[in-house]
Design a protein around this motif. Structure first.
Motif, PDB file in Angstrom:
ATOM      1  N   THR A 118       0.542  -1.061  -0.052  1.00  0.00           N
ATOM      2  CA  THR A 118       0.060  -0.096   0.028  1.00  0.00           C
ATOM      3  C   THR A 118       0.904   1.168   0.045  1.00  0.00           C
ATOM      4  O   THR A 118       2.023   1.198   0.661  1.00  0.00           O
ATOM      5  CB  THR A 118      -0.867   0.095   1.128  1.00  0.00           C
ATOM      6  OG1 THR A 118      -1.819   1.133   0.989  1.00  0.00           O
ATOM      7  CG2 THR A 118      -0.197  -0.034   2.440  1.00  0.00           C
ATOM      8  N   GLN A 119       0.589   2.274  -0.865  1.00  0.00           N
ATOM      9  CA  GLN A 119       1.461   3.531  -0.890  1.00  0.00           C
ATOM     10  C   GLN A 119       1.006   4.453   0.071  1.00  0.00           C
ATOM     11  O   GLN A 119      -0.040   4.869   0.339  1.00  0.00           O
ATOM     12  CB  GLN A 119       0.985   4.185  -2.337  1.00  0.00           C
ATOM     13  CG  GLN A 119       1.886   5.341  -2.652  1.00  0.00           C
ATOM     14  CD  GLN A 119       3.349   5.124  -2.626  1.00  0.00           C
ATOM     15  OE1 GLN A 119       3.682   4.290  -3.641  1.00  0.00           O
ATOM     16  NE2 GLN A 119       4.065   5.909  -2.267  1.00  0.00           N
ATOM     17  N   VAL A 120       2.186   4.870   0.758  1.00  0.00           N
ATOM     18  CA  VAL A 120       2.217   6.027   1.638  1.00  0.00           C
ATOM     19  C   VAL A 120       3.069   7.138   1.281  1.00  0.00           C
ATOM     20  O   VAL A 120       4.320   7.022   0.935  1.00  0.00           O
ATOM     21  CB  VAL A 120       2.931   5.620   2.832  1.00  0.00           C
ATOM     22  CG1 VAL A 120       2.956   6.578   3.826  1.00  0.00           C
ATOM     23  CG2 VAL A 120       1.708   4.490   3.585  1.00  0.00           C
ATOM     24  N   THR A 121       2.593   8.330   1.030  1.00  0.00           N
ATOM     25  CA  THR A 121       3.123   9.499   0.400  1.00  0.00           C
ATOM     26  C   THR A 121       3.125  10.464   1.582  1.00  0.00           C
ATOM     27  O   THR A 121       1.894  10.966   1.913  1.00  0.00           O
ATOM     28  CB  THR A 121       2.612   9.932  -0.859  1.00  0.00           C
ATOM     29  OG1 THR A 121       2.729   9.010  -1.895  1.00  0.00           O
ATOM     30  CG2 THR A 121       3.208  11.044  -1.447  1.00  0.00           C
ATOM     31  N   VAL A 122       4.201  10.962   2.034  1.00  0.00           N
ATOM     32  CA  VAL A 122       4.329  12.166   2.782  1.00  0.00           C
ATOM     33  C   VAL A 122       4.775  13.314   2.056  1.00  0.00           C
ATOM     34  O   VAL A 122       5.853  13.396   1.614  1.00  0.00           O
ATOM     35  CB  VAL A 122       5.107  11.687   4.039  1.00  0.00           C
ATOM     36  CG1 VAL A 122       5.260  12.906   5.136  1.00  0.00           C
ATOM     37  CG2 VAL A 122       4.609  10.490   4.578  1.00  0.00           C
ATOM     38  N   SER A 123       4.093  14.739   2.129  1.00  0.00           N
ATOM     39  CA  SER A 123       4.321  15.882   1.604  1.00  0.00           C
ATOM     40  C   SER A 123       4.304  17.056   2.668  1.00  0.00           C
ATOM     41  O   SER A 123       3.690  16.849   3.435  1.00  0.00           O
ATOM     42  CB  SER A 123       3.511  16.092   0.525  1.00  0.00           C
ATOM     43  OG  SER A 123       2.177  16.316   0.828  1.00  0.00           O
ATOM     44  N   SER A 124       5.267  17.937   2.154  1.00  0.00           N
ATOM     45  CA  SER A 124       5.078  19.116   3.120  1.00  0.00           C
ATOM     46  C   SER A 124       4.451  20.253   2.891  1.00  0.00           C
ATOM     47  O   SER A 124       3.542  20.081   1.587  1.00  0.00           O
ATOM     48  CB  SER A 124       6.717  19.556   3.259  1.00  0.00           C
ATOM     49  OG  SER A 124       6.989  19.879   1.984  1.00  0.00           O
TER      50      SER A 124
END
Length: 124
Positions: A118-124
């Protein structure tokens, strides 16, 4: 038969939280050791956390220690990964895995079954 399905991935902001779940649609996972691994873009798959069959022995990679928590509910045939204080470098596809020996392990070669990720994307 063990069939692992991850869920709970998605997008989060830096400092945010996500909780991943790994459910087994086949036989019970209560006798299996479970692990979470991740693969970031352009990198090798790496160990994140693992838990033994009883839930009494837990191990974390240094990069996530203090921020991530692995747990299991054998009655629900589910393993969880609660991720707090997320950082951009946590962006990856997260995989859960099961090993029939019932032990915790950092070695992906010791795991017998894998979910699809499962994809996890963390952005600022």
């Amino acid at each position: 038969q063990v069939q692992l399905v991850e869920s709970g991935g998605g997008m989060a902001q830096v400092g945010g939280s996500l909780e991943l779940s790994c459910a087994n649609s086949g036989r019970t996972i209560s006798t299996y050791g479970m692990g979470w691994f991740r693969r970031a873009p352009g990198k090798e798959r790496e160990f994140v956390a693992s838990i033994d069959q009883s839930g009494s022995i837990i191990d974390y990679a240094e990069l996530v220690k203090g921020r991530f928590t692995i747990s299991r509910d054998n009655a629900k045939n589910t393993v969880y990964l609660k991720m707090n204080s997320l950082k951009p470098e946590d962006t990856a596809v997260y995989y859960c895995a099961a090993n029939a020996r019932g032990t915790y392990s950092r070695n992906e070669k010791e795991y017998d079954y894998w979910g699809q990720g499962t994809q996890v994307t963390v952005s600022s």
